[in-house]
Write an enzyme that holds these catalytic residues in place. Sequence first.
Site, PDB file in Angstrom:
ATOM      1  N   LYS A   1     -29.274 -23.646   5.549  1.00 38.53           N
ATOM      2  CA  LYS A   1     -28.809 -22.264   5.366  1.00 38.53           C
ATOM      3  C   LYS A   1     -29.948 -21.238   5.374  1.00 38.53           C
ATOM      4  CE  LYS A   1     -24.249 -23.152   3.419  1.00 38.53           C
ATOM      5  NZ  LYS A   1     -23.389 -22.482   4.393  1.00 38.53           N
TER       6      LYS A   1
ATOM      7  N   ASP B   1     -29.117 -31.356  -3.598  1.00 35.68           N
ATOM      8  CA  ASP B   1     -28.701 -30.680  -2.371  1.00 35.68           C
ATOM      9  C   ASP B   1     -28.769 -29.177  -2.626  1.00 35.68           C
ATOM     10  OD1 ASP B   1     -27.311 -29.349  -0.386  1.00 35.68           O
ATOM     11  OD2 ASP B   1     -25.718 -30.841  -0.218  1.00 35.68           O
TER      12      ASP B   1
ATOM     13  N   PHE C   1     -19.812 -30.725  -1.837  1.00 34.70           N
ATOM     14  CA  PHE C   1     -19.800 -30.596  -0.382  1.00 34.70           C
ATOM     15  C   PHE C   1     -21.210 -30.839   0.137  1.00 34.70           C
ATOM     16  CE2 PHE C   1     -20.027 -28.308   3.703  1.00 34.70           C
ATOM     17  CZ  PHE C   1     -19.033 -29.012   4.368  1.00 34.70           C
TER      18      PHE C   1
HETATM   19  C1  LIG Z   1     -24.396 -27.695  -0.579  1.00 31.88           C
HETATM   20  C2  LIG Z   1     -24.175 -27.866   0.883  1.00 31.88           C
HETATM   21  N1  LIG Z   1     -24.622 -28.978   1.477  1.00 31.88           N
HETATM   22  C3  LIG Z   1     -24.469 -29.184   2.794  1.00 31.88           C
HETATM   23  C4  LIG Z   1     -23.801 -28.258   3.578  1.00 31.88           C
HETATM   24  C5  LIG Z   1     -23.620 -28.511   5.050  1.00 31.88           C
HETATM   25  O1  LIG Z   1     -24.444 -27.669   5.760  1.00 31.88           O
HETATM   26  P1  LIG Z   1     -24.245 -27.472   7.356  1.00 31.88           P
HETATM   27  O2  LIG Z   1     -22.977 -26.738   7.551  1.00 31.88           O
HETATM   28  O3  LIG Z   1     -25.456 -26.693   7.757  1.00 31.88           O
HETATM   29  O4  LIG Z   1     -24.223 -28.838   7.945  1.00 31.88           O
HETATM   30  C6  LIG Z   1     -23.315 -27.083   2.994  1.00 31.88           C
HETATM   31  C7  LIG Z   1     -22.593 -26.087   3.792  1.00 31.88           C
HETATM   32  O5  LIG Z   1     -21.860 -25.270   3.313  1.00 31.88           O
HETATM   33  C8  LIG Z   1     -23.502 -26.897   1.612  1.00 31.88           C
HETATM   34  O6  LIG Z   1     -23.048 -25.789   1.003  1.00 31.88           O
END
Ligand SMILES: Cc1ncc(COP(=O)(O)O)c(C=O)c1O
Length: 392
Positions: free
Chosen positions: A249, A220, A135
């Site tokens: 986050k 990520d 994700f």
């Molecule tokens: C690993 C990872 N990358 C990207 C995102 C996307 O982040 P945002 O909701 O701040 O766009 C998330 C959100 O849960 C995530 O867990």
Amino acid sequence: MTNKNQLLQERWKSSLQNNYGTPEISLVKGLGAQVWDADGNEYLDFLGGIATNILGHAHPALISAVTKQVTELGHVSNLYSHPRAIELAEKLKELTGSTEAKVFFCNSGAEANEAALKLSRLSGRKKVVSTLGSFHGRTIGALSITGQIAKRKAFLPLLKDVTFIPFNDVKAAKKAIGKKVAMVIVEPIQGENGVVVPDLGYLKTLRELTSKHGVLLVFDCVQTGMGRTGEWFGFEHEGVTPDVITLAKGLGGGLPLGAMIAIGEASSLFEPGSHGSTFGGSPVACASALASIEYLEDEKILERVKNLELTLKLEISKNPMVSTVRGSGLLIGIVLKEPIAKKIITDLQQNGVLANATSDSVIRIAPPLIVADSQVSHFIEVFRKVSSNYER
Ligand SMILES: Cc1ncc(COP(=O)(O)O)c(C=O)c1O
């Protein structure tokens, strides 16, 4: 009699779009790892804004830093610099251990990954390798590199030239990574997919393969960054350095802030005009981030996180309804023997504890990093009580 939560549910339903469904409770107040809903019910917050509120709610260090900053200077455009962004970028460089690193600030995880995607295009290549189950966000670019069919299918066609390989599969990685690939993006632990941890050595192999073929390696760390795993970044236990780290986050300590940190040669790919964001790296969000990092360092919170991981894993794995407990630091996936995760989440909430189910059989917990020992014990106890109702 209609209670306040119900009234707010109705107002939410008639004025907000249905992309989240309608939440059952409305939270109105928080302190540390505790929150209260509109009817005054108290909860132990074991989700922390989904791995975001690293210092919990209403932390004095954040209140004071944010208040001071908003009083002095709330927002500037990116036509001007401001000290908080510089200080935070310098701090993040220090945490990566790279004097070459350069930071781009944005507001969210999706934006951080969008920035990484655009950066990789400037290498002259277009192909991306990502992993199944991953994700990376909901914008079209970030969704294009997200390996979850259910989230993608209504929005096809997405960006072309993205190959998804099974997570933790070295053979598939060897086959997919070659000279035409611009970037490989991977979460050190797949958070949304149920806190799935790869074998030790997987990230190292990705590093070797990407270096061999001149491919950018992007970790990520949106969910696994900022101390969540007991390290500043979720890949550190492997002793590898990527070309790009994406963060969000926990970075802003609860305020919207994301970052794309490019290390080494990748740090010079962006030029004036390549990318931008009006709010990215605002003085207030950066002040909050600096105060969070300072607190975590001063109070040696990362060490605590590692100790709490041991306690949680040891105690929860004794539970007869639990198959395995996985994850790192205070990002933990509780894998149940039966597909009752959603029922358990409802029961936990009724017993004053918030967590979430990433699937029918996995419960995710990601409490604030400042959670007290007694609160950890309380979670273990309530989880034991609630799950015992399903024992046969
Ligand atoms: C690993 C990872 N990358 C990207 C995102 C996307 O982040 P945002 O909701 O701040 O766009 C998330 C959100 O849960 C995530 O867990």
